[in-house]
Design a protein around this motif. Structure first.
Motif, PDB file in Angstrom:
ATOM      1  N   GLY A 237       9.027  -6.335  -9.012  1.00 17.53           N
ATOM      2  CA  GLY A 237       8.352  -7.555  -9.469  1.00 17.53           C
ATOM      3  C   GLY A 237       8.967  -8.098 -10.749  1.00 17.53           C
ATOM      4  O   GLY A 237       9.181  -9.303 -10.890  1.00 17.53           O
ATOM      5  N   GLY A 238       9.275  -7.219 -11.693  1.00 20.13           N
ATOM      6  CA  GLY A 238       9.916  -7.648 -12.932  1.00 20.13           C
ATOM      7  C   GLY A 238      11.319  -8.174 -12.712  1.00 20.13           C
ATOM      8  O   GLY A 238      11.723  -9.183 -13.295  1.00 20.13           O
TER       9      GLY A 238
ATOM     10  N   ILE B 231       3.292  -9.787  -6.509  1.00 15.86           N
ATOM     11  CA  ILE B 231       3.544  -8.349  -6.550  1.00 15.86           C
ATOM     12  C   ILE B 231       2.845  -7.704  -7.740  1.00 15.86           C
ATOM     13  O   ILE B 231       2.198  -6.669  -7.617  1.00 15.86           O
ATOM     14  CB  ILE B 231       5.060  -8.063  -6.583  1.00 15.86           C
ATOM     15  N   VAL B 232       2.981  -8.311  -8.912  1.00 14.44           N
ATOM     16  CA  VAL B 232       2.499  -7.689 -10.148  1.00 14.44           C
ATOM     17  C   VAL B 232       0.998  -7.879 -10.336  1.00 14.44           C
ATOM     18  O   VAL B 232       0.269  -6.914 -10.580  1.00 14.44           O
ATOM     19  CB  VAL B 232       3.285  -8.230 -11.368  1.00 14.44           C
TER      20      VAL B 232
ATOM     21  N   ILE C  99       7.744   1.353  -8.496  1.00 14.51           N
ATOM     22  CA  ILE C  99       8.767   0.594  -7.765  1.00 14.51           C
ATOM     23  C   ILE C  99       8.312  -0.850  -7.584  1.00 14.51           C
ATOM     24  O   ILE C  99       9.101  -1.782  -7.764  1.00 14.51           O
ATOM     25  CB  ILE C  99       9.083   1.262  -6.414  1.00 14.51           C
ATOM     26  N   ARG C 100       7.030  -1.050  -7.245  1.00 12.67           N
ATOM     27  CA  ARG C 100       6.505  -2.414  -7.111  1.00 12.67           C
ATOM     28  C   ARG C 100       6.655  -3.194  -8.407  1.00 12.67           C
ATOM     29  O   ARG C 100       7.109  -4.333  -8.409  1.00 12.67           O
ATOM     30  CB  ARG C 100       5.022  -2.382  -6.713  1.00 12.67           C
TER      31      ARG C 100
ATOM     32  N   LYS D  91       0.819  -1.207   0.000  1.00 11.63           N
ATOM     33  CA  LYS D  91       0.000   0.000   0.000  1.00 11.63           C
ATOM     34  C   LYS D  91       0.858   1.264   0.000  1.00 11.63           C
ATOM     35  O   LYS D  91       0.461   2.284  -0.531  1.00 11.63           O
ATOM     36  CB  LYS D  91      -0.919   0.004   1.224  1.00 11.63           C
ATOM     37  N   VAL D  92       2.038   1.205   0.608  1.00  9.08           N
ATOM     38  CA  VAL D  92       2.896   2.372   0.766  1.00  9.08           C
ATOM     39  C   VAL D  92       3.810   2.577  -0.444  1.00  9.08           C
ATOM     40  O   VAL D  92       4.054   3.707  -0.860  1.00  9.08           O
ATOM     41  CB  VAL D  92       3.755   2.228   2.051  1.00  9.08           C
ATOM     42  N   CYS D  93       4.291   1.501  -1.005  1.00 11.16           N
ATOM     43  CA  CYS D  93       5.283   1.556  -2.081  1.00 11.16           C
ATOM     44  C   CYS D  93       4.618   2.030  -3.384  1.00 11.16           C
ATOM     45  O   CYS D  93       3.556   1.525  -3.762  1.00 11.16           O
ATOM     46  CB  CYS D  93       5.875   0.163  -2.263  1.00 11.16           C
TER      47      CYS D  93
END
Length: 105
Positions: free
Chosen positions: A29-30, A70-71, A24-25, A18-20
Motif C-alpha cells: 500500500g505504501g 489497502i491501508v 505485506i499489505r 484476508k490471506v495476506c
C-alpha cells in the motif's frame, strides 16, 4: 509502475486482503501510494499535454485510491468505498495498457 499496479491489484482484492499478512499489505500500500504520487506530481506534471502524461495522471490517481483501499478504506467517502470494483477495474486497464506497451518495445 506496471509491477506496482499489479501488486496493488492483487492485494486490494478482498480474498487476498484476508490471506495476506498485514506487514505485506501495508508495504505494498505504501509503495503503491508513492508510485501513484510520483506519477501524478512528477511525470504527469511534466508531460501533461501528451498521451502518456494523461495516462500517468489517471493511473496515478487510481493507484493512490487503491493504496487507500489497502491501508485504510474507512477514511474514504462512502461513494468511493462503493466504487472500489470500478476503480480496481480501471487500474487493471491501465496496468494492461502499460504492460502491452512495454511488451511491444
Amino acid at each position: 509502475m506496471t509491477a506496482c499496479m499489479f501488486a496493488g491489484l492483487i492485494v486490494a482484492v478482498p480474498p487476498m486482503k484476508k490471506v495476506c499478512p498485514r506487514f505485506i499489505r501495508m508495504s505494498i500500500g505504501g509503495l503503491l501510494l508513492m508510485a501513484g504520487l510520483w506519477n501524478i506530481f512528477w511525470y504527469a506534471s511534466q508531460h501533461f499535454q501528451e498521451f502518456w502524461g494523461i495516462a500517468a495522471f489517471c493511473s496515478g490517481l487510481l493507484m493512490v485510491l487503491t493504496s487507500i483501499y489497502i491501508v485504510k478504506a474507512s477514511c474514504l467517502p462512502s461513494f468511493l468505498q462503493r466504487g472500489k470494483p470500478v476503480v480496481l477495474l480501471m487500474l487493471l486497464g491501465c496496468a494492461i495498457l502499460y504492460a502491452v506497451t512495454i511488451y511491444r518495445l
